[in-house]
Design an enzyme around this catalytic site. Structure first.
Site, PDB file in Angstrom:
ATOM      1  N   GLY A 242      -8.608   2.042  -0.308  1.00 39.68           N
ATOM      2  CA  GLY A 242      -9.499   0.963  -0.735  1.00 39.68           C
ATOM      3  C   GLY A 242      -9.143   0.246  -2.018  1.00 39.68           C
ATOM      4  N   GLY A 279      -3.538   2.282   1.534  1.00 38.50           N
ATOM      5  CA  GLY A 279      -2.690   1.441   2.379  1.00 38.50           C
ATOM      6  C   GLY A 279      -2.211   0.247   1.577  1.00 38.50           C
ATOM      7  N   ARG A 280      -3.169  -0.658   1.325  1.00 37.66           N
ATOM      8  CA  ARG A 280      -2.835  -1.927   0.694  1.00 37.66           C
ATOM      9  C   ARG A 280      -2.137  -1.771  -0.654  1.00 37.66           C
ATOM     10  NH1 ARG A 280      -6.019  -6.493   1.905  1.00 37.66           N
ATOM     11  NH2 ARG A 280      -7.650  -5.041   2.539  1.00 37.66           N
ATOM     12  N   CYS A 347      -2.645 -23.573  18.528  1.00 36.75           N
ATOM     13  CA  CYS A 347      -3.605 -24.615  18.873  1.00 36.75           C
ATOM     14  C   CYS A 347      -5.031 -24.217  18.538  1.00 36.75           C
ATOM     15  CB  CYS A 347      -3.469 -24.935  20.347  1.00 36.75           C
ATOM     16  SG  CYS A 347      -1.795 -25.402  20.706  1.00 36.75           S
ATOM     17  N   GLU A 348      -5.292 -24.024  17.263  1.00 41.40           N
ATOM     18  CA  GLU A 348      -6.648 -23.730  16.784  1.00 41.40           C
ATOM     19  C   GLU A 348      -6.741 -24.257  15.372  1.00 41.40           C
ATOM     20  OE1 GLU A 348      -8.563 -20.053  17.055  1.00 41.40           O
ATOM     21  OE2 GLU A 348      -7.360 -19.351  18.740  1.00 41.40           O
TER      22      GLU A 348
HETATM   23  N1  LLP Z   1      -8.656   5.038   5.317  1.00 40.15           N
HETATM   24  C1  LLP Z   1      -9.463   4.530   6.268  1.00 40.15           C
HETATM   25  C2  LLP Z   1     -10.317   5.438   7.035  1.00 40.15           C
HETATM   26  C3  LLP Z   1      -9.471   3.144   6.507  1.00 40.15           C
HETATM   27  O1  LLP Z   1     -10.280   2.645   7.439  1.00 40.15           O
HETATM   28  C4  LLP Z   1      -8.628   2.288   5.756  1.00 40.15           C
HETATM   29  C5  LLP Z   1      -8.611   0.851   5.981  1.00 40.15           C
HETATM   30  C6  LLP Z   1      -7.782   2.879   4.790  1.00 40.15           C
HETATM   31  C7  LLP Z   1      -7.851   4.243   4.591  1.00 40.15           C
HETATM   32  C8  LLP Z   1      -6.843   2.070   3.957  1.00 40.15           C
HETATM   33  O2  LLP Z   1      -7.510   1.185   3.119  1.00 40.15           O
HETATM   34  P1  LLP Z   1      -6.713   0.352   2.003  1.00 40.15           P
HETATM   35  O3  LLP Z   1      -6.214   1.320   0.960  1.00 40.15           O
HETATM   36  O4  LLP Z   1      -5.591  -0.345   2.661  1.00 40.15           O
HETATM   37  O5  LLP Z   1      -7.722  -0.595   1.468  1.00 40.15           O
HETATM   38  N2  LLP Z   1      -7.220  -5.732   7.839  1.00 40.15           N
HETATM   39  C9  LLP Z   1      -7.939  -5.809   6.582  1.00 40.15           C
HETATM   40  C10 LLP Z   1      -8.100  -4.445   5.932  1.00 40.15           C
HETATM   41  C11 LLP Z   1      -8.770  -3.438   6.832  1.00 40.15           C
HETATM   42  C12 LLP Z   1      -8.889  -2.074   6.227  1.00 40.15           C
HETATM   43  C13 LLP Z   1      -9.366  -1.091   7.240  1.00 40.15           C
HETATM   44  N3  LLP Z   1      -9.384   0.269   6.812  1.00 40.15           N
HETATM   45  C14 LLP Z   1      -7.233  -6.798   5.660  1.00 40.15           C
HETATM   46  O6  LLP Z   1      -6.233  -7.389   6.066  1.00 40.15           O
HETATM   47  O7  LLP Z   1      -7.685  -7.028   4.539  1.00 40.15           O
END
Ligand code: LLP
Length: 422
Positions: A242, A279-280, A347-348
């Site tokens: 997050g 992740g991010r 096309c959107e």
């Molecule tokens: N753990 C769980 C259970 C999650 O659902 C997620 C992300 C993460 C970890 C990793 O979160 P991060 O550290 O990346 O914030 N597609 C969206 C983001 C969706 C995140 C979903 N869950 C975007 O492009 O902003």
């Protein structure tokens, strides 16, 4: 910090000019920097260790960037994997992540996926509801294999950069309440096929304010203390992912060391192993989407459209979340800065990366880079409008490798067959 910089007036990834990759692979293409992945992973790990967090499990959220070469780069540093499907577990294993560092999360795991996770021996299955716990116990019994589980708790805290990616409020579909967690933990302890080892939370994504995290983590620590107080064994606390990243022009996120301080503060004296699912923060600024200007279309009423060869199917975030990605010229030209609408060929009307953005001069054929596209970029791409899936390239120093080739049209069509009556 990342390794995409202007070198001799040319935007480069580490020692490779982006133009050289466009020349070799074509556009659109995702380009990743090994050094940036490595830096982001080690900065986070070192920040946690500096705060006394011993031997954390840093399970990279595979959904952010599921490319095998990226996963292998991180696995070689000791990263685990946070997965949400059998496909992601298979990717993590194929990339060399040991099963004991794979967490299996997600609100809707099928019995087949649960069986697969148990058969490979993932380190924990994060249970999101009571019916899911019952399903896991049944699958475990049918396989004669005890399931190691943790309960994902929904701490009812509001956080996250956008409503579509906030997960920690009780109205969201994720996790069980604190009361349910206590009841289910005790039930699971009495089930021969379940081995509860901990609790988990994840409250949202692109979080730029530590206050909701601090609140969620201390609520989770309280739960661990209560469970232990009831004589239950709790070995692990998974604090999810997050942490936000600095998308250009957006609120500055907290640094990994500020985050680590909040973690340490909330979990002091708990005597559990901590797990994280970032992740991010690891992947976003380690990648760009490189595209080419097809033409500049100036409408008589004044709008100026920069029409690219990349579209919403390649990078969905602006269309889906109104996300902001910095857009840079690969070989910046002299000339006036003017407002552009940057659009793709799909096309959107939603296939618009930005409107009225002040950008430098461009001409047809110029290369542009969408920055911070290493997370939730290629992994969310599709073939919408029958555009072949965008390829991926990994750079390391002065070398680069195509780590997912662009499919040919023949390959794209060969996946489908016709029905017998046609
Ligand atoms: N753990 C769980 C259970 C999650 O659902 C997620 C992300 C993460 C970890 C990793 O979160 P991060 O550290 O990346 O914030 N597609 C969206 C983001 C969706 C995140 C979903 N869950 C975007 O492009 O902003």
């Amino acid at each position: 910090m990342n390794h995409f910089e202007l070198r001799d007036g040319e935007l480069s990834c580490e020692d490779v000019p982006l133009a050289a990759i466009a020349e070799a692979v074509g556009t659109p293409v995702y380009i990743y920097s090994t050094a940036t992945f490595e830096r982001h992973y080690t900065v986070l790990r070192d920040a946690l260790e500096a705060e006394g967090v011993r031997d954390p499990l840093i399970a990279f959220a595979v959904k952010a960037n599921s490319n095998l070469a990226v996963l292998r780069t991180l696995a070689q540093l000791g990263a685990g994997a946070d997965t949400v499907s059998e496909g992601e577990i298979r990717r993590a294993l194929a990339a060399g992540v040991p099963p004991e560092r794979i967490v299996f999360s997600g609100v809707g795991k099928t019995r087949t996926e649960i069986a697969f996770a148990l058969s490979v021996g993932v380190c924990e299955i994060n249970v999101e509801s009571e019916p899911e716990m019952i399903a896991i116990a049944q699958v475990a019994e049918s396989l004669g294999r005890r399931a190691t589980i943790a309960f994902r708790v929904n701490p009812d805290v509001a956080a996250g950069g956008h409503a579509k990616i906030a997960t920690g409020k009780s109205e969201n579909k994720f996790g069980v309440s604190f009361a349910e967690a206590e009841r289910l933990y005790a039930n699971a302890t009495n089930n021969a096929w379940l081995k509860p080892v901990g609790v988990a939370c994840h409250i949202g994504s692109q979080i730029t304010d530590l206050a909701p995290m601090a609140e969620a983590f201390s609520k989770m620590a309280g739960l661990v203390r209560r469970l232990k107080g009831e004589g239950l064994e709790v070995e692990r606390l998974d604090l999810g992912g997050g942490l936000g990243v600095p998308y250009f022009n957006q609120p500055e996120p907290p640094s990994p060391s500020e985050y680590a301080k909040v973690v340490a503060e909330a979990t002091r004296g708990l005597d559990v192993t901590l797990a994280f699912e970032p992740g991010r923060v690891i992947a976003a600024n380690a990648g760009v989407l490189l595209a080419k200007v097809l033409h500049i279309h100036e409408r008589p009423e004044g709008r100026r459209f920069l029409v690219l060869d990349a579209a919403m199917n390649d990078l969905l975030r602006p269309a889906m979340y109104d996300a902001y990605h910095d857009i840079r010229a690969v070989s910046p030209r002299q000339g006036p800065v003017r407002p552009y609408d940057v659009v793709g060929p799909v096309c959107e009307t939603g296939d618009t990366f930005t409107r009225d953005r002040d950008l430098p001069a461009f001409e047809a054929g110029d290369l542009v880079a969408f920055m911070s596209a290493g997370a939730y970029g290629a992994s969310m791409a599709s073939e919408y409008n029958s555009r072949p899936l965008v390829p991926e390239v990994l750079v390391k120093g002065s070398e680069f490798a195509v780590v997912r080739p662009r499919p040919t049209y023949e390959e794209m069509l060969a996946r489908e067959t016709t029905a017998p009556w046609l």
